[in-house]
Design a protein around this motif. Structure first.
Motif, PDB file in Angstrom:
ATOM      1  N   SER A  52       0.808  -1.226   0.000  1.00 51.27           N
ATOM      2  CA  SER A  52       0.000   0.000   0.000  1.00 51.27           C
ATOM      3  C   SER A  52       0.844   1.280   0.000  1.00 51.27           C
ATOM      4  N   ASP A  82      -9.380  -6.909  11.056  1.00 55.80           N
ATOM      5  CA  ASP A  82      -9.697  -7.175  12.468  1.00 55.80           C
ATOM      6  C   ASP A  82      -8.812  -8.276  13.050  1.00 55.80           C
ATOM      7  N   HIS A 337     -13.937  -2.885   0.029  1.00 56.41           N
ATOM      8  CA  HIS A 337     -14.692  -4.088   0.318  1.00 56.41           C
ATOM      9  C   HIS A 337     -15.145  -4.031   1.753  1.00 56.41           C
TER      10      HIS A 337
END
Ligand SMILES: NC(=O)c1ccc[n+]([C@@H]2O[C@H](COP(=O)([O-])OP(=O)(O)OC[C@H]3O[C@@H](n4cnc5c(N)ncnc54)[C@H](OP(=O)(O)O)[C@@H]3O)[C@@H](O)[C@H]2O)c1
Length: 339
Positions: A52, A82, A337
């Protein structure tokens, strides 16, 4: 439960504070850019070799390694998956965050299920946007915002509420509405909605209807358009007008068929299955299953994803969508998403 709108949300608690956004995926990219554009001091924290990094730098953000970002942060925003948050906390944040800093979540999973126990001096707060990352950014750019749920799990600084409300305001959520919740309520309702409607229920409803038509000898392409493609048109109407408003906008033929068949198709057995799914979320059974899957490297998920690609509904759908390139998400906003 309290609610706030833009005029109620004082941004002052964020002034001169450094916000370190950990992760630059669906939510990280949207939130980091929104906060930067709101005039705040934002750093993006990415691990070495992160895929990223180039995108964050191209977006004009300062990227730091996780240890440095944690040392500088007044607010650490956990926007990695998570399942990765407990490790990030243990390896980086627990050691480097300054006393009285804040850990800010977009979903309560890791805290609610006890996978992450924060130092007593830290604030543990949540701003959960009710929308995917793409919407969080696109609505902000339009001068609007998606609604958000806010909660305080731990008030180490004594200032956790002003801080969480300031963050929600800076993200534009006050333009749509900010509502108080708890980490338990947000986690349980979010998981249940994903399973019953947004991901699990909706996907299976579409697949079962498509299979029924194809088994009966209808063309797969026609079945695809009826059972999948048109879902967006109805979902948009429900989103804008509610279920009753959508029903008023469709033909009498469609509405009568829906009244007669809808409750048969989603009948007592489906409602009972929903209660069972909710019970498994609330008892922690779903979390235990997730932990076992994660420990084994997600074999069930990988097998399912691999097999689903070859399903007729996917191959037919891909062929049809390829002829409609205007339907594809732009490269700029790909990567959104999550439900
Ligand atoms: N998706 C949504 O729109 C949405 C909506 C509401 C709430 N949420 C919540 O927002 C949070 C973030 O979700 P997301 O969907 O935005 O995540 P995501 O897109 O899957 O996050 C990807 C980012 O996390 C980094 N990352 C992945 N695994 C990591 C690890 N093990 N250690 C450190 N960094 C790691 C990736 O960096 P690399 O490039 O290094 O892999 C990438 O920058 C979650 O709590 C989620 O429940 C998401």
């Amino acid at each position: 439960m309290r609610r706030w709108y833009d005029a109620d949300l004082d941004r002052q608690p964020l002034e001169k504070r450094i916000i370190a956004v950990f992760g630059y995926g669906a939510q990280g990219r949207a939130q980091a850019r929104n906060l930067r554009d709101a005039g705040l001091q934002v750093r993006v924290a990415l691990r070495q070799g992160s895929a990223s990094r180039a995108r964050a730098e191209a977006d004009g953000l300062t990227v730091l390694d996780p240890d440095t970002a944690a040392e500088q942060a007044d607010i650490a925003v956990l926007l990695v998956p998570d399942t990765a948050q407990p490790r990030l906390y243990e390896d980086v944040l627990a050691r480097h965050l300054k006393p009285g800093a804040a850990l800010l979540f977009a979903h309560g999973y890791a805290i609610h299920h006890g996978h992450l126990r924060a130092r007593d001096d830290l604030d543990v707060i949540m701003v959960a946007p009710l929308g995917i990352g793409e919407q969080v950014r696109a609505t902000f750019e339009k001068g609007a915002g998606v609604p958000a749920l806010v909660a305080v799990h731990q008030d180490g600084s004594g200032q956790a509420w002003p801080l969480v409300l300031a963050y929600a305001g800076a993200g534009g959520h006050g333009r749509a509405g900010v509502m108080e919740t708890t980490f338990a309520e947000e986690t349980e309702t979010d998981l249940f909605a994903e399973q019953a409607v947004l991901v699990g229920g909706l996907s299976e409803l579409i697949r079962a209807a498509f299979d029924t038509l194809v088994e009966a000898g209808y063309q797969p392409e026609v079945a695809y358009f009826c059972c999948l493609h048109e879902v967006k048109l109805i979902a948009d109407m429900i989103h804008e007008r509610g279920i009753a408003g959508m029903r008023e906008s469709i033909s009498e033929v469609a509405d009568l068929g829906a009244v007669q068949q809808g409750p048969r198709i989603i009948g007592a057995a489906s409602r009972e299955a929903m209660r069972k799914a909710l019970a498994e979320v609330r008892s922690g059974e779903f979390d235990r299953q997730l932990q076992r899957e994660q420990a084994a490297g997600f074999p069930t998920l990988k097998a399912h994803r691999h097999q689903a690609k070859d399903d007729l509904i996917e191959t037919v759908g891909k062929r049809l969508r390829d002829r409609m390139p205007w339907m594809r998400a732009s490269d700029d906003e790909e990567g959104g998403h999550g439900a």
